[in-house]
Design a protein around this motif. Sequence first.
Motif, mmCIF file in Angstrom:
data_model
loop_
_atom_site.group_PDB
_atom_site.id
_atom_site.type_symbol
_atom_site.label_atom_id
_atom_site.label_comp_id
_atom_site.label_asym_id
_atom_site.label_seq_id
_atom_site.Cartn_x
_atom_site.Cartn_y
_atom_site.Cartn_z
ATOM 1 N N LEU A 178 1.104 -1.214 -0.153
ATOM 2 C CA LEU A 178 0.211 -0.234 -0.252
ATOM 3 C C LEU A 178 0.897 1.237 0.101
ATOM 4 N N ARG A 179 1.773 1.275 0.679
ATOM 5 C CA ARG A 179 2.706 2.149 0.773
ATOM 6 C C ARG A 179 3.820 2.259 -0.725
ATOM 7 N N GLN A 180 3.888 1.689 -0.825
ATOM 8 C CA GLN A 180 4.308 1.732 -2.352
ATOM 9 C C GLN A 180 3.650 2.640 -3.693
ATOM 10 N N ILE A 181 2.174 1.959 -3.834
ATOM 11 C CA ILE A 181 0.917 2.601 -4.549
ATOM 12 C C ILE A 181 1.008 4.247 -3.741
ATOM 13 N N ASP A 182 0.647 4.275 -3.056
ATOM 14 C CA ASP A 182 0.782 5.778 -1.772
ATOM 15 C C ASP A 182 2.024 6.554 -2.403
ATOM 16 N N MET A 183 2.642 6.426 -2.419
ATOM 17 C CA MET A 183 4.527 7.227 -3.350
ATOM 18 C C MET A 183 3.804 7.009 -4.317
ATOM 19 N N LEU A 184 3.725 6.075 -4.992
ATOM 20 C CA LEU A 184 3.691 6.381 -6.832
ATOM 21 C C LEU A 184 2.557 7.450 -6.315
ATOM 22 N N ALA A 185 1.497 7.400 -6.042
ATOM 23 C CA ALA A 185 0.208 8.268 -6.172
ATOM 24 C C ALA A 185 1.040 9.622 -6.300
ATOM 25 N N THR A 186 1.764 9.918 -5.459
ATOM 26 C CA THR A 186 1.874 10.785 -4.564
ATOM 27 C C THR A 186 3.189 11.702 -5.311
ATOM 28 N N GLN A 187 4.553 10.788 -6.592
ATOM 29 C CA GLN A 187 4.855 11.345 -7.206
ATOM 30 C C GLN A 187 4.343 11.984 -8.480
ATOM 31 N N VAL A 188 3.529 11.035 -8.833
ATOM 32 C CA VAL A 188 2.184 11.355 -10.187
ATOM 33 C C VAL A 188 1.368 13.382 -9.666
ATOM 34 N N ALA A 189 1.085 12.869 -8.180
ATOM 35 C CA ALA A 189 0.137 14.063 -7.999
ATOM 36 C C ALA A 189 1.229 15.038 -7.672
ATOM 37 N N THR A 190 2.059 15.548 -7.773
ATOM 38 C CA THR A 190 3.263 16.493 -7.811
ATOM 39 C C THR A 190 3.633 16.752 -8.590
ATOM 40 N N ASN A 191 3.778 15.828 -9.825
ATOM 41 C CA ASN A 191 5.490 15.953 -11.184
ATOM 42 C C ASN A 191 4.039 17.740 -11.651
ATOM 43 N N GLY A 192 5.169 17.933 -12.135
ATOM 44 C CA GLY A 192 5.633 19.426 -12.252
ATOM 45 C C GLY A 192 4.479 19.056 -14.079
ATOM 46 N N SER A 193 4.335 18.422 -14.774
ATOM 47 C CA SER A 193 3.165 18.403 -15.606
ATOM 48 C C SER A 193 1.375 18.110 -15.338
ATOM 49 N N VAL A 194 1.702 17.622 -14.864
ATOM 50 C CA VAL A 194 0.139 17.351 -14.006
ATOM 51 C C VAL A 194 -0.004 18.771 -13.328
ATOM 52 N N GLN A 195 0.710 19.131 -12.598
ATOM 53 C CA GLN A 195 0.064 20.936 -11.413
ATOM 54 C C GLN A 195 0.072 21.897 -13.029
ATOM 55 N N ARG A 196 0.548 21.210 -13.484
ATOM 56 C CA ARG A 196 0.939 22.948 -14.804
ATOM 57 C C ARG A 196 -0.859 22.418 -15.268
ATOM 58 N N MET A 197 -1.016 21.643 -15.663
ATOM 59 C CA MET A 197 -2.335 21.287 -16.684
ATOM 60 C C MET A 197 -3.048 21.569 -15.591
ATOM 61 N N LEU A 198 -3.642 20.914 -14.286
ATOM 62 C CA LEU A 198 -4.053 21.351 -14.062
ATOM 63 C C LEU A 198 -5.172 22.117 -12.990
ATOM 64 N N SER A 199 -3.538 23.432 -13.218
ATOM 65 C CA SER A 199 -3.238 24.667 -13.375
ATOM 66 C C SER A 199 -4.124 25.488 -14.289
ATOM 67 N N GLN A 200 -3.922 25.004 -15.017
ATOM 68 C CA GLN A 200 -4.277 25.688 -16.293
ATOM 69 C C GLN A 200 -6.557 25.349 -16.713
ATOM 70 N N GLU A 201 -5.831 24.088 -16.474
ATOM 71 C CA GLU A 201 -8.190 23.938 -16.210
ATOM 72 C C GLU A 201 -8.812 25.354 -14.951
ATOM 73 N N GLN A 202 -7.832 24.909 -14.175
ATOM 74 C CA GLN A 202 -8.643 25.465 -12.769
ATOM 75 C C GLN A 202 -9.095 26.884 -12.872
ATOM 76 N N ALA A 203 -7.964 27.638 -14.196
ATOM 77 C CA ALA A 203 -7.660 29.085 -14.473
ATOM 78 C C ALA A 203 -8.759 29.480 -15.658
ATOM 79 N N GLY A 204 -8.986 28.280 -15.811
ATOM 80 C CA GLY A 204 -10.205 27.883 -16.829
ATOM 81 C C GLY A 204 -9.457 28.329 -18.011
ATOM 82 N N GLN A 205 -8.037 27.773 -18.112
ATOM 83 C CA GLN A 205 -8.099 27.817 -19.471
ATOM 84 C C GLN A 205 -7.779 25.853 -19.961
ATOM 85 N N ARG A 206 -8.516 25.185 -21.368
ATOM 86 C CA ARG A 206 -8.720 24.074 -21.450
ATOM 87 C C ARG A 206 -7.708 23.134 -21.829
#
Length: 591
Positions: A64-92
Motif C-alpha cells: 500500500l505504501r508503494q502505491i501511495d508513494m507512486l500516487a504522490t509522485q504523480v500528483a506532484t509531477n510538474g506537468s500534472v500540476q501545470r495542466m491542472l492549474s490551467q484547468e482551474q484558471a479556465g484554460q482548456r
Amino acid sequence: MVKLGRLNTLRNQIFIGFLLVMLIVLALAGFFMYDRVSVLLRNSAERHIQQIAVQTTGKLEALLRQIDMLATQVATNGSVQRMLSQEQAGQRTSFDERQSLQQIASNYQAYVTGIRSLELYTTDYRRLFPLDDASLNSRIPEEWIAQADREQGRLVWIGLDPHDSDVVIAIRRVRLMDRSYSHGGYLTVRIERNYFELTESSEREDGLREAMVLLDGEGRAIASNFSPASGVQDKLARGEETISVDGSSYLVIRQQSETTGWMLAILMPVDYSTEGISVLRTAIVVSGVVGGLLFLVLTFILSTMITRPILNLMKAMRGARFGSLKPNQNTSATMEIDELNNTYNQMVAHLNELIEVVYQKEITQSRTELKALQAQINPHFLFNTLEAFYWALEDKGEEELAQIVVAMSGLFRYVIGRPDEEWVSIRDELEHAERYLQIMGMRMVDRLSWRIEIEEACRNVPIPKLLIQPLVENAILHGVEQKIGQGEVVLRVQAAERSGYTSVMVTDDGPGLDESTIRELTKAIAEGRSLSSKGSGIGLANVERRLRLYYESRTTGLRTYSREGEGASFGFEIPNEYGGEKNDENDIDRG
C-alpha cells in the motif's frame, strides 16, 4: 466361589495391585502431560498464526505504501500540476498536452508492477487522461469522491471496482502547490487484483498450511485462497472464530489495516494446530503401552520372587500334618523371607524338642499309673490289718480300743480311699471330723470335749474333701492343748447371712491370739507359709489356698476371730450350688 478363592493368592494380589498402581500413575501422568503440552502446542500454534498475520499485514502495508508513494509522485509531477492549474484558471488543456501525460504515466507505471492504469480528472470530474470523455462520477461512487475531498490529498482506498471485479481502485485529491495547495483535481489508481496476492501459488503446492483472505470495507474479497463459491466471505463477515470451508475447519485470525480499513484474515487449519497434540497423544499411548508391558513383566518376576519362597515354606509346613516336622532347607535372597524361613526352622526345632518332652512325660505317666495300681494293694493290706485288730480286741472284750481301731480304719479309708474323689457332702466331712475327734479324745483322755452343730438343710451341700478336718486339728493343737484343764471344740455348720451360702465355723476355748499374732497369721496364710518352724499355720494356709482354687471369687476365704484369753474361731463361707452333685450317691451308699 472356589475358583475365585484360588485366584485370591498373594502372587495375584501383588501382581494386580502393582499393575493397578502403575496404570493409575501412567494415566495421571499421561493426562497431566497431555493437558499441559496440548495447551503449550495450542499456544504455540496461535503465536505462529499471529506472527504470520503480522508478517502478512506488514507485507500488505508495504504494498500500500508503494502505491501511495507512486500516487504522490504523480500528483506532484510538474506537468500534472501545470495542466491542472490551467484547468482551474479556465484554460482548456490541448490534446497534445493531454497526450504527453501518456509518457509520464508509462514512466511511473514502470516502477510498480500490478498497476493497470492511472487516471487524472479535473475538479468538475472531466478526465484529462486517458484520452476519452469519461467522467469521474461515472466510474466512482459519489461517496468515495466525497471521502477523497475530506482526506485533503491523502490516498483513499475504495476497494474493488464496481465495473470490473479484477481491479482495485484508489483515489486521491490533487492539491496545487503553487496555488496554496488548493483543489486541483483527482487522481485514481487502478491496480490489478492479483497485486494483493500475499501468498504465491507455489507455496500452496509445497503444502502451505495457512490461507489468506483480504476483504475490502464492504466485505468483498480482494485476495483469497478460496473460490468465491466457498462462501468464506460471508462466514468471515459473521465474526466466527472457527469456520468450515470445503469440508475443512479453519482457525481464523483477523487483522485490521490502519491504512485502508480492510480486514486481513489468516486461516489456519485446525488439524495443523492439533497436529502436535495428535503426535503427543500417540506418544503417550505408545509409552503407556510399552511401560505397562514392561511393568507387567517386572511385576510378574517380582511377585514370583516373593511368593516362591513362601510356597516352599508352605510345602514344608504341610508335611507337619503327616507327623514329620522338618526344617525348610531353601533360602531366599530377600532378607524378610529368609528371616521368616529361619524363624520357622527355629520353631520346628523347638516343637521337636517339645514333642520329645511330651513323649517322655507320657512314658513317665504310664509308669506312675502302673505304680499307683500297685500301691493300691497297700491300703487294702492296712485296712485288713486294722480289721484283724478290731476282731482280736472284740474277742478279748476291749470294746473301747476296738472302737478306736474302727475309727482309725474309717479315718484312713476316708483319707486314702478313692483318691480321684474331690467333692463330698458336708455330712461326710463332719463324720470324718468326728472320727478324728474320737481318736484325739482317747489320746487326751478327759481334757477334750467337742460338740458338732449342723442345720439339716446344710448336710448335703457339696464341699471339697478334707477341708474341715485341718480346722479341727488346729483348734485342738493350738487351742485345747495350750490350755490348762479341760477344753472344748465346737464345730458349727449353718446357713450364712448371704442367701445361697453355708457357713462353717470351728471354735475353741483356748488361750486365744493377740492382735499382732492374728496379723502375722493372716499374712502367713495369704502367703501360703507356716507361721513358725514347727509348722504352725501350714494347715490353715492349705485350707485358704484350696478355697481360692475351688471357689475362686465366690468365697470369702478363711476368716479368723480371736481375742486373747477368750479362744479362737476359724471358718469360711461357701456357695450351696457348686462342685457337682454327689449327695444323692452318698445317701444311697449309706443306706
